[in-house]
Design an enzyme around this catalytic site. Structure first.
Site, PDB file in Angstrom:
ATOM      1  N   GLU A 157       0.850  -1.201   0.000  1.00 14.74           N
ATOM      2  CA  GLU A 157       0.000   0.000   0.000  1.00 14.74           C
ATOM      3  C   GLU A 157       0.876   1.239   0.000  1.00 14.74           C
ATOM      4  O   GLU A 157       1.953   1.236   0.609  1.00 14.74           O
ATOM      5  CB  GLU A 157      -0.915  -0.005   1.235  1.00 14.74           C
ATOM      6  CG  GLU A 157      -1.956  -1.108   1.217  1.00 14.74           C
ATOM      7  CD  GLU A 157      -2.911  -1.061   2.410  1.00 14.74           C
ATOM      8  OE1 GLU A 157      -2.818  -0.104   3.206  1.00 14.74           O
ATOM      9  OE2 GLU A 157      -3.745  -1.973   2.539  1.00 14.74           O
ATOM     10  N   HIS A 184      -8.280   1.045   1.707  1.00 14.64           N
ATOM     11  CA  HIS A 184      -8.066   0.967   3.156  1.00 14.64           C
ATOM     12  C   HIS A 184      -8.993   1.944   3.895  1.00 14.64           C
ATOM     13  O   HIS A 184      -8.542   2.827   4.636  1.00 14.64           O
ATOM     14  CB  HIS A 184      -6.607   1.248   3.512  1.00 14.64           C
ATOM     15  CG  HIS A 184      -6.175   0.576   4.778  1.00 14.64           C
ATOM     16  ND1 HIS A 184      -4.938   0.007   4.946  1.00 14.64           N
ATOM     17  CD2 HIS A 184      -6.824   0.361   5.948  1.00 14.64           C
ATOM     18  CE1 HIS A 184      -4.836  -0.523   6.162  1.00 14.64           C
ATOM     19  NE2 HIS A 184      -5.978  -0.307   6.786  1.00 14.64           N
TER      20      HIS A 184
END
Length: 531
Positions: A263, A281
């Site tokens: 990420e 997220h």
């Protein structure tokens, strides 16, 4: 002087006000965390650092944080903090694991609905004016089996919501007892059983060596054909390459992911596949959750800086404000006992055994252990504290053993510390009297009653006449004033000890004079941090 806290990420005004209302000097610079050079320049001025995810607390930052005592992360993940470096520095790292539990659980349920009914793709198609009603055939959740991997705080909420949707819930969690499972209304199963039976699988475990790729290619192959997989916990729990292949083959009917192995995720094997729902997220991204974690971290940090209470720390046992008040003298005693042993021990330590007797055995033993270990380690490394000591002991291969027992003697409670080296065992015990002052009550198995002072002198000798006179005369002739004099012996003509509490450090020439008398087996000056 009031503690100083830097807020280097965006926290709510209400959180800032909590610090101010508690008497903390707070410096709110919400964009400073993005400027690592500026943060490095100023971090040494602060006792506390409150962050979200933008601030990266690296080993370099921590090295410059000379006054830092606590880092508070508003949220669960602390991947942006070098926890090992913080622990070695003696800085407590806190998070707020409960502030976004409901939000994350709700997101997992929403993702399950989305993948069951192909809502994102159906929405995009409809926006494009296609009206492909027959293309998006979904499945009901009612009556389906939900396999929950990890039935802790968030997983437990998911189980509860799923039962409200009339789903059958099977949970795999090594730490879930049968009694708790029955209370939750879920079936406790082994992982292979869950994989074979579940129509939907949702993950709610942290990423550890044990959970990494828990849904590996091998385990994905064990799942029921047509299963749908949801991950709103941590990237890395699922082998994304293997899942992509299972989706392409049709073995897995759909997936919904809020977290990814890398990420920010700008590319991923799951991207672009049909019936794969992806969000960036967002598990904790609600107004309520963001406010909750900000307020929670402000309260936790204030409590620690003002009262010593430790809540939701990742590298230190939790101690409530009430515990801190009651345990204060015992934590001090634990430190003194460790300090005595540390100053007396020159050879490498193999093991530390700590016995808690009576009332103290009911206290927070993890915190007391940290204090004992810190006291022992401080001689070799003065910068060690309760946070860093267990890590230092572990690195040195020292085994720590704890025993607690009901009251066995005249004292309501006491602590006994024994250190094992290659050559010997050395022990000391102490208690806290009703006046709140710690006392040494036994050394080497010899009973004493010694008040603890900043400067002390410890001697051992054979039990013969003249010891008291020699000690008193030598101290007096050299201008060393004795505040307290404690004696003990194993028996007549046996081993004897003396512990003198003196007003100032005993000079080396005085130590040499005592040694030259030939009356003492050991003469050791000691220092203790007595507030």
């Amino acid at each position: 002087m009031a503690p100083r806290v830097l807020i280097s990420d965006k926290l709510s005004d209400a959180a800032v006000q909590i610090f101010r209302d508690r008497g903390i000097d707070v410096d709110f610079q919400p964009d400073l965390g993005k400027d690592k050079d500026k943060l490095l320049e100023v971090i040494g001025q602060y006792d506390g650092l409150a962050i979200r995810s933008a601030t990266k607390v690296t080993e370099k930052i921590l090295a410059a944080a000379d006054n830092l005592k606590v880092i508070g992360r508003a949220g669960i993940g602390v991947d942006n903090v070098d926890r090992e470096a913080a622990s070695k520095k003696g800085v407590i790292v806190m998070n707020t694991p409960f502030g976004n539990m409901i939000t994350t659980a709700e997101h997992a349920i929403a993702m399950m609905f989305a993948v069951a009914r192909q809502i994102p793709e159906a929405s995009a198609s409809t926006h494009a004016g296609k009206w492909e009603k027959s293309k998006f055939m979904g499945v009901e959740l009612t009556g389906k089996t939900l396999g929950v991997i990890g039935a802790g705080n968030i997983g437990g909420i998911v189980c509860d919501r799923a039962r409200g949707l009339k789903m059958k819930v099977a949970a795999y969690d090594p730490y879930l007892s049968q009694e708790k499972a029955e209370k939750m209304g879920v079936e406790k199963v082994e992982l292979d059983d869950l994989l074979a039976r579940a129509d939907f699988i949702t993950l709610h475990v942290p990423l550890t060596d044990q959970t990494r790729n828990i849904l590996s290619a091998e385990n994905i192959a064990k799942t029921k054909k047509g299963v749908r997989i949801i991950n709103c916990a941590r990237g890395g729990l699922v082998d994304e390459e293997a899942l992509a292949e299972a989706l392409k083959s049709g073995h897995v009917a759909g997936a919904a992911f809020d977290v990814f192995s890398v990420e920010p995720a700008t590319e991923n094997p799951l991207f672009g596949l049909p019936n794969v729902v992806c969000t960036p997220h967002l598990g904790a991204a609600t107004t309520e959750a963001q406010e909750n974690v900000a307020l929670q971290v402000a309260e936790q940090m204030s409590d620690y800086l003002l009262t010593g209470a430790v809540t939701n720390a990742l590298n230190m046992p939790s101690v409530t404000a009430e515990e801190a008040k009651v345990m204060g003298p015992w934590i001090k005693l634990a430190d003194h006992l460790g300090s005595f042993i540390g100053q007396m021990t020159d050879e490498p330590i193999k093991a530390i055994n700590i016995l808690y007797d009576g009332s103290v055995a009911e206290m927070n033993l993890a915190a007391l252990n940290c204090s004992v270990i810190a006291g022992i380690m401080k001689r070799a490394n003065p910068d060690v504290n309760m946070v860093s000591a267990p890590l230092v002991a572990k690195e040195k291969g020292i085994k720590i053993a704890t025993t607690n027992q009901a009251q066995t003697g005249a004292f309501e409670g006491y602590i006994k510390v024994t250190v094992v080296t290659e050559k010997r065992e050395r022990s000391i015990a102490g208690t806290v009297f009703s006046d709140g002052k710690p006392r040494f009550i036994q050394i080497k198995g010899i009973n004493i009653d010694a008040e603890i002072g900043n400067h002390m002198l410890y001697t051992t000798n054979e039990d013969v006449p003249g010891i008291i006179g020699t000690l008193g005369q030598t101290m007096g002739e050299n201008g060393v004033n004795i505040a307290n004099f404690t004696l003990g012996r194993s028996g007549i003509k046996g081993e004897a000890i003396a512990l003198l509490y003196v007003d100032e450090p005993v000079p080396s020439p005085v130590i040499d004079k005592l040694v030259k008398t030939g009356m003492f087996q050991q003469v050791k000056p000691l220092t203790f941090d007595v507030a």
